[in-house]
Design a protein around this motif. Structure first.
Motif, PDB file in Angstrom:
ATOM      1  N   UNK A 174     -36.527 -13.922   8.266  1.00  0.00           N
ATOM      2  CA  UNK A 174     -36.553 -12.464   8.232  1.00  0.00           C
ATOM      3  C   UNK A 174     -36.594 -11.955   6.800  1.00  0.00           C
ATOM      4  N   UNK A 175     -36.628 -10.636   6.669  1.00  0.00           N
ATOM      5  CA  UNK A 175     -36.667 -10.010   5.340  1.00  0.00           C
ATOM      6  C   UNK A 175     -35.362 -10.257   4.577  1.00  0.00           C
ATOM      7  N   UNK A 176     -34.263 -10.405   5.286  1.00  0.00           N
ATOM      8  CA  UNK A 176     -32.975 -10.733   4.682  1.00  0.00           C
ATOM      9  C   UNK A 176     -32.582 -12.139   5.129  1.00  0.00           C
ATOM     10  N   UNK A 177     -32.290 -13.012   4.165  1.00  0.00           N
ATOM     11  CA  UNK A 177     -31.996 -14.417   4.461  1.00  0.00           C
ATOM     12  C   UNK A 177     -30.734 -14.859   3.750  1.00  0.00           C
ATOM     13  N   UNK A 178     -30.050 -15.816   4.347  1.00  0.00           N
ATOM     14  CA  UNK A 178     -28.865 -16.364   3.688  1.00  0.00           C
ATOM     15  C   UNK A 178     -29.296 -17.110   2.424  1.00  0.00           C
ATOM     16  N   UNK A 182     -32.832 -20.124   0.058  1.00  0.00           N
ATOM     17  CA  UNK A 182     -33.555 -19.643  -1.129  1.00  0.00           C
ATOM     18  C   UNK A 182     -34.907 -20.324  -1.293  1.00  0.00           C
ATOM     19  N   UNK A 183     -34.972 -21.605  -0.915  1.00  0.00           N
ATOM     20  CA  UNK A 183     -36.184 -22.386  -1.153  1.00  0.00           C
ATOM     21  C   UNK A 183     -37.327 -21.990  -0.213  1.00  0.00           C
ATOM     22  N   UNK A 184     -37.038 -21.201   0.824  1.00  0.00           N
ATOM     23  CA  UNK A 184     -38.105 -20.768   1.734  1.00  0.00           C
ATOM     24  C   UNK A 184     -38.867 -19.555   1.209  1.00  0.00           C
ATOM     25  N   UNK A 185     -38.411 -18.968   0.114  1.00  0.00           N
ATOM     26  CA  UNK A 185     -39.045 -17.746  -0.387  1.00  0.00           C
ATOM     27  C   UNK A 185     -40.296 -18.029  -1.224  1.00  0.00           C
ATOM     28  N   UNK A 229     -28.869 -12.494   1.212  1.00  0.00           N
ATOM     29  CA  UNK A 229     -27.789 -11.655   1.721  1.00  0.00           C
ATOM     30  C   UNK A 229     -26.548 -11.711   0.838  1.00  0.00           C
ATOM     31  N   UNK A 230     -26.117 -12.896   0.465  1.00  0.00           N
ATOM     32  CA  UNK A 230     -24.841 -13.033  -0.247  1.00  0.00           C
ATOM     33  C   UNK A 230     -24.886 -12.439  -1.651  1.00  0.00           C
ATOM     34  N   UNK A 231     -26.036 -12.546  -2.316  1.00  0.00           N
ATOM     35  CA  UNK A 231     -26.134 -12.104  -3.713  1.00  0.00           C
ATOM     36  C   UNK A 231     -26.822 -10.753  -3.874  1.00  0.00           C
ATOM     37  N   UNK A 232     -27.581 -10.327  -2.876  1.00  0.00           N
ATOM     38  CA  UNK A 232     -28.339  -9.096  -3.004  1.00  0.00           C
ATOM     39  C   UNK A 232     -29.604  -9.237  -3.830  1.00  0.00           C
TER      40      UNK A 232
END
Length: 376
Positions: A174-178, A182-185, A229-232
């Motif tokens: 989704x647009x917001x991820x845990x 990170x490596x999926x971006x 999500x965690x870091x913004x």
């Protein structure tokens, strides 16, 4: 490939088990790999390595693993490790694979193998030259239900194939991820909807039902940015969130596939196979999780679909309470154990990873050029 590496290592192993060392002690290791290996009497998990020693220690303690080692080299060179599992994110796979090959150990690696097809081919050649077996985590093809449907088609259950339609929708990507994802971006990491979910399910489709002769691809990026999500932290995102494929098989049958990410509700899998004499359907309420596939079929005209239970002979693992995705992985390990014992080639290898990587490249090419591609 040959069985030299494991046979050599098992020679001094009085228990006769394939001893496993794990590189990467993340969620999938504990949810999938460790339970599936514990289910199979042919295996013993002996060592685990994580860049975070405390994490490795905790995983070892929770699962009764004897050694929590403090370096990759210590893991691959450990005398009580025959098979190395590389369970890190795709951009880190190369390091673990190279180390295992250099140590003369058989190596399993998660799919996607590496972000680069050329690099993956190089690693396959290194493994073959070293005489070590290589396995890639395209485990869905070995699920009992898919193998059963393959045989139903071969036995003429639906007559001549007319069409295959596959729809995969996932709540992930989704647009917001845990932050752990990170490596999926970055697109360069080859860890997107198309590469991960497309790779797994297209492998099932084409391994069991044949590759199409022609293919057209449309890929669309709807999430231009992704926020952790965690870091913004917000990062640019260029990988596709929607993939639509169409194609034709050698007998004139047609193919249609739709992959969609970030679906909020009603996600899952539906595979419809239509023939001249009947129909088959495989469905699931999730694309990844505990739920099991429902297989249904009908023959003749205007008949209701009825459930087709998978015969017991398709199940290669002991009875358990493990969920669907974990048992798919257990069947991959059962296949590998048979390959070691019998010299068979049941488990998917780096060669299968290369073939899937090439297919995804064709899809990208078709989308970029707006043309239909012909597959070799």
């Amino acid at each position: 490939m040959n069985t030299v590496s494991v046979a050599r290592n098992l020679a001094g192993n009085t228990a006769g088990k394939i001893r496993v060392g794990i590189v990467g002690a993340g969620t999938w290791a504990e949810y999938g790999h460790i339970p599936s290996l514990k289910l199979l009497p042919e295996f013993e998990i002996t060592a685990v390595f994580s860049r975070d020693q405390k994490k490795a220690d905790a995983v070892a303690q929770r699962h009764g693993i004897r050694y929590a080692v403090n370096s990759l080299q210590a893991l691959v060179q450990h005398p009580e490790v025959d098979l190395v599992l590389v369970l890190t994110p795709a951009p880190q796979h190369e390091e673990g694979i190279r180390a295992a090959i250099a140590a003369g150990k058989d190596v399993y690696c998660e799919w996607p193998l590496t972000p680069s097809r050329a690099l993956s081919e190089e690693l396959m050649q290194l493994a073959d030259q070293a005489g070590v077996r290589h396995i890639v985590g395209l485990q869905r093809r070995l699920a009992p239900g898919y193998r059963y449907v393959r045989d139903l088609l071969a036995q003429g259950y639906i007559g001549e194939l007319r069409s295959i339609r596959l729809h995969i929708s996932v709540e992930y990507f989704q647009r917001h991820r845990i932050a752990a994802l990170y490596y999926t971006v970055p697109e360069a990491n080859f860890s997107s909807l198309l590469s991960i979910y497309g790779g797994h399910f297209l492998d099932v489709l084409f391994t069991h039902f044949g590759y199409p002769e022609t293919l057209s691809g449309l890929t669309v990026n709807q999430f231009k940015e992704v926020t952790l999500i965690e870091t913004g932290e917000t990062q640019p995102h260029t990988s596709p969130d929607q993939v639509v494929l169409s194609g034709t098989f050698s007998n004139g049958a047609v193919l249609s596939v739709h992959l969609e990410a970030g679906k909020r509700n009603n996600f899952g899998v539906q595979l419809d196979i239509t023939g001249t004499e009947g129909d088959l359907k495989i469905s699931n309420s999730t694309s990844f999780g505990d739920a099991f596939n429902l297989i249904e079929g009908a023959r003749g005209d205007a008949q209701p679909l009825r459930e087709l239970p998978v015969p017991a002979e398709y199940d290669w693992v002991p009875a358990s309470s493990l969920g669907g995705s974990t048992l798919e992985l257990a069947h991959l390990y059962a296949a590998y154990a048979r390959d070691v014992r019998d010299g068979s080639t049941l488990a998917p290898t780096f060669k299968d990873a290369l073939k899937m990587h090439e297919l995804i490249t064709h899809i990208d090419t078709s989308n970029r050029t707006g043309t239909r591609v012909t597959l070799a």
